[in-house]
Design a protein around this motif. Sequence first.
Motif, PDB file in Angstrom:
ATOM      1  N   TYR A 130       0.840  -1.188   0.000  1.00 25.66           N
ATOM      2  CA  TYR A 130       0.000   0.000   0.000  1.00 25.66           C
ATOM      3  C   TYR A 130       0.879   1.244   0.000  1.00 25.66           C
ATOM      4  CZ  TYR A 130       0.522  -1.670   4.830  1.00 25.66           C
ATOM      5  OH  TYR A 130       1.010  -2.209   5.992  1.00 25.66           O
ATOM      6  N   VAL A 131       0.193   2.390  -0.203  1.00 19.49           N
ATOM      7  CA  VAL A 131       0.895   3.673  -0.161  1.00 19.49           C
ATOM      8  C   VAL A 131       0.364   4.432   1.040  1.00 19.49           C
ATOM      9  CG1 VAL A 131       0.855   5.951  -1.269  1.00 19.49           C
ATOM     10  CG2 VAL A 131       1.591   3.966  -2.578  1.00 19.49           C
ATOM     11  N   ALA A 132       1.256   5.125   1.768  1.00 18.02           N
ATOM     12  CA  ALA A 132       0.803   5.937   2.912  1.00 18.02           C
ATOM     13  C   ALA A 132       1.156   7.398   2.687  1.00 18.02           C
ATOM     14  CB  ALA A 132       1.450   5.435   4.196  1.00 18.02           C
ATOM     15  N   LEU A 133       0.195   8.265   2.996  1.00 25.17           N
ATOM     16  CA  LEU A 133       0.465   9.711   3.044  1.00 25.17           C
ATOM     17  C   LEU A 133       0.605  10.069   4.522  1.00 25.17           C
ATOM     18  CD1 LEU A 133       0.496  12.651   1.785  1.00 25.17           C
ATOM     19  CD2 LEU A 133      -1.948  12.690   2.324  1.00 25.17           C
ATOM     20  N   ILE A 134       1.796  10.541   4.891  1.00 24.89           N
ATOM     21  CA  ILE A 134       2.026  10.937   6.291  1.00 24.89           C
ATOM     22  C   ILE A 134       2.103  12.460   6.333  1.00 24.89           C
ATOM     23  CG2 ILE A 134       3.524  10.708   8.307  1.00 24.89           C
ATOM     24  CD1 ILE A 134       4.631   8.120   7.022  1.00 24.89           C
ATOM     25  N   VAL A 135       1.133  13.082   7.006  1.00 21.40           N
ATOM     26  CA  VAL A 135       1.095  14.557   7.073  1.00 21.40           C
ATOM     27  C   VAL A 135       0.917  15.008   8.506  1.00 21.40           C
ATOM     28  CG1 VAL A 135       0.461  15.634   4.879  1.00 21.40           C
ATOM     29  CG2 VAL A 135      -1.227  14.279   6.074  1.00 21.40           C
ATOM     30  N   SER A 136       1.956  15.653   9.026  1.00 22.01           N
ATOM     31  CA  SER A 136       1.906  16.079  10.429  1.00 22.01           C
ATOM     32  C   SER A 136       2.537  17.459  10.547  1.00 22.01           C
ATOM     33  CB  SER A 136       2.658  15.059  11.279  1.00 22.01           C
ATOM     34  OG  SER A 136       4.036  15.129  10.977  1.00 22.01           O
ATOM     35  N   GLY A 138       5.544  17.989  11.431  1.00 19.56           N
ATOM     36  CA  GLY A 138       6.948  17.928  11.033  1.00 19.56           C
ATOM     37  C   GLY A 138       7.189  17.256   9.695  1.00 19.56           C
ATOM     38  N   HIS A 139       6.177  16.568   9.132  1.00 19.02           N
ATOM     39  CA  HIS A 139       6.401  15.778   7.918  1.00 19.02           C
ATOM     40  C   HIS A 139       5.260  15.870   6.929  1.00 19.02           C
ATOM     41  CE1 HIS A 139       9.191  14.074  10.795  1.00 19.02           C
ATOM     42  NE2 HIS A 139       9.927  13.777   9.754  1.00 19.02           N
ATOM     43  N   THR A 140       5.605  15.787   5.653  1.00 18.73           N
ATOM     44  CA  THR A 140       4.620  15.592   4.594  1.00 18.73           C
ATOM     45  C   THR A 140       5.303  14.672   3.609  1.00 18.73           C
ATOM     46  OG1 THR A 140       3.633  17.749   4.926  1.00 18.73           O
ATOM     47  CG2 THR A 140       3.294  16.751   2.776  1.00 18.73           C
ATOM     48  N   MET A 141       4.912  13.412   3.576  1.00 19.74           N
ATOM     49  CA  MET A 141       5.594  12.475   2.686  1.00 19.74           C
ATOM     50  C   MET A 141       4.684  11.358   2.202  1.00 19.74           C
ATOM     51  SD  MET A 141       8.065  10.187   5.136  1.00 19.74           S
ATOM     52  CE  MET A 141       9.286  11.414   5.368  1.00 19.74           C
ATOM     53  N   LEU A 142       5.033  10.856   1.017  1.00 21.30           N
ATOM     54  CA  LEU A 142       4.343   9.703   0.444  1.00 21.30           C
ATOM     55  C   LEU A 142       5.299   8.526   0.484  1.00 21.30           C
ATOM     56  CD1 LEU A 142       2.551  11.472  -2.499  1.00 21.30           C
ATOM     57  CD2 LEU A 142       1.434   9.959  -0.842  1.00 21.30           C
ATOM     58  N   ARG A 150       8.774  -2.278   5.800  1.00 19.10           N
ATOM     59  CA  ARG A 150       9.688  -1.818   4.726  1.00 19.10           C
ATOM     60  C   ARG A 150       9.084  -0.588   4.064  1.00 19.10           C
ATOM     61  NH1 ARG A 150      10.879  -5.460   0.119  1.00 19.10           N
ATOM     62  NH2 ARG A 150      11.784  -3.534  -0.673  1.00 19.10           N
ATOM     63  N   HIS A 151       9.917   0.435   3.840  1.00 21.10           N
ATOM     64  CA  HIS A 151       9.388   1.712   3.340  1.00 21.10           C
ATOM     65  C   HIS A 151      10.251   2.256   2.209  1.00 21.10           C
ATOM     66  CE1 HIS A 151       8.617   1.274   7.698  1.00 21.10           C
ATOM     67  NE2 HIS A 151       7.415   1.694   7.382  1.00 21.10           N
ATOM     68  N   GLU A 152       9.580   2.752   1.160  1.00 21.56           N
ATOM     69  CA  GLU A 152      10.299   3.478   0.102  1.00 21.56           C
ATOM     70  C   GLU A 152       9.650   4.850   0.001  1.00 21.56           C
ATOM     71  OE1 GLU A 152      10.348  -0.581  -2.573  1.00 21.56           O
ATOM     72  OE2 GLU A 152       9.519   1.261  -3.443  1.00 21.56           O
ATOM     73  N   VAL A 153      10.424   5.875   0.322  1.00 14.98           N
ATOM     74  CA  VAL A 153       9.865   7.234   0.266  1.00 14.98           C
ATOM     75  C   VAL A 153       9.735   7.640  -1.203  1.00 14.98           C
ATOM     76  CG1 VAL A 153      10.219   9.647   0.915  1.00 14.98           C
ATOM     77  CG2 VAL A 153      10.822   7.820   2.530  1.00 14.98           C
ATOM     78  N   LEU A 154       8.495   7.987  -1.620  1.00 19.13           N
ATOM     79  CA  LEU A 154       8.241   8.339  -3.020  1.00 19.13           C
ATOM     80  C   LEU A 154       8.368   9.839  -3.248  1.00 19.13           C
ATOM     81  CD1 LEU A 154       5.033   6.165  -3.536  1.00 19.13           C
ATOM     82  CD2 LEU A 154       7.363   5.599  -4.233  1.00 19.13           C
TER      83      LEU A 154
END
Length: 335
Positions: A130-136, A138-142, A150-154
């Motif tokens: 799956y893909v996660a959007l993390i928005v806080s 301190g962070h904004t990342m896909l 396991r994570h690959e920052v897109l």
Amino acid sequence: MITLGIETSCDETAVAVVEDTFHVRSNLIGSQVHLHERFGGVVPEVAARAHVEALNPLLEESLDTASVGIAEVDGVAVTVGPGLVGALLVGIAAAKAFSLATGAGLIGVNHLEGHVWANFLEHGPPEPPYVALIVSGGHTMLVHIPEAHRHEVLGQTLDDAAGEAFDKVARVLGLGFPGGPAIDRAAADGDPHAVALPRAMADSGDLDFSMSGLKTAVLRHVQRERAAGHEVDLADLAASFQEAIVDVQVAKTLQAATRAHVDTVLLGGGVVANTRLRERMETDASSRGIRVLFPSAELCTDNGAMIACVGAARLARGERTALDIAADPNLQLAS
Ligand code: KG4
Ligand code: ZN
């Protein structure tokens, strides 16, 4: 298996007790908002000091609420980063002491992985990938998650995080701190198309974000209106600003899902409490056959349960963290 979760990475002191990974027995949060309000943002030294005062009583209360005795705790999970170093250290010291005194297994957890796993407390874990959007704040990342842990920052923000933009714009508009909830409330009565604002990097072809141009555009609008002797319509401006952020986040998240060939998207982080982001993500994703999951608003913002559940899963895999763990303010997601 009983796991304690301790989270002190920013301005919430949080302690939770979780049973068998996803069953929350208690999840208590001591907010410091009242301490930071008058500074218009989180003051790191004030946050660390307040964690020291709040943590032990909250730990006791969390165990009491869960009806769990100290000796019944099998594992203690703690946020080791990213976050404010002084604040992180308070939680880490407490977790180490707890582990040393009781023999409970110690496990360090990445705060961002916690925001993703907050989803699993209510929905159960979906089958990866799956893909996660993390928005806080301190962070904004896909992030593409091909398998658990396991994570690959897109892509990610090149300047401010989305929460930071909400907080700064709220300050410009005199709406107070924290800005996200204040803008969310003000926007409810506004027209999202009233003020034309830029959609930065919407067509950049990559999955990165930028917030600084939008922030400046809001400031310029306020200055122009005031110079012309007009009163700024706060509801319209809040709604227009919120829509500009949400437009780009929804578009890029769905692009990320398409590129990574996944049909499930998870949202995590404080900004996911935003009413408009939740609405738009749900309608736009479902019209493309993409399933979108997000936690209830209480589990979007920082909490101990999300840390406890990641820790419980890692402990169950046989992982342990050594007693000499350090705080890592810039901790990256494990690849
Ligand atoms: O995840 P979080 O609790 O702490 C960090 O890890 O940073 O996120 C805090 C951020 C703040 O910037 C706050 O303004 C924002 O989340 N936030 C919101 C809303 N509720 C909290 N932003 C937009 N709309 C909301 N309803
Ligand atoms: Zn957070």
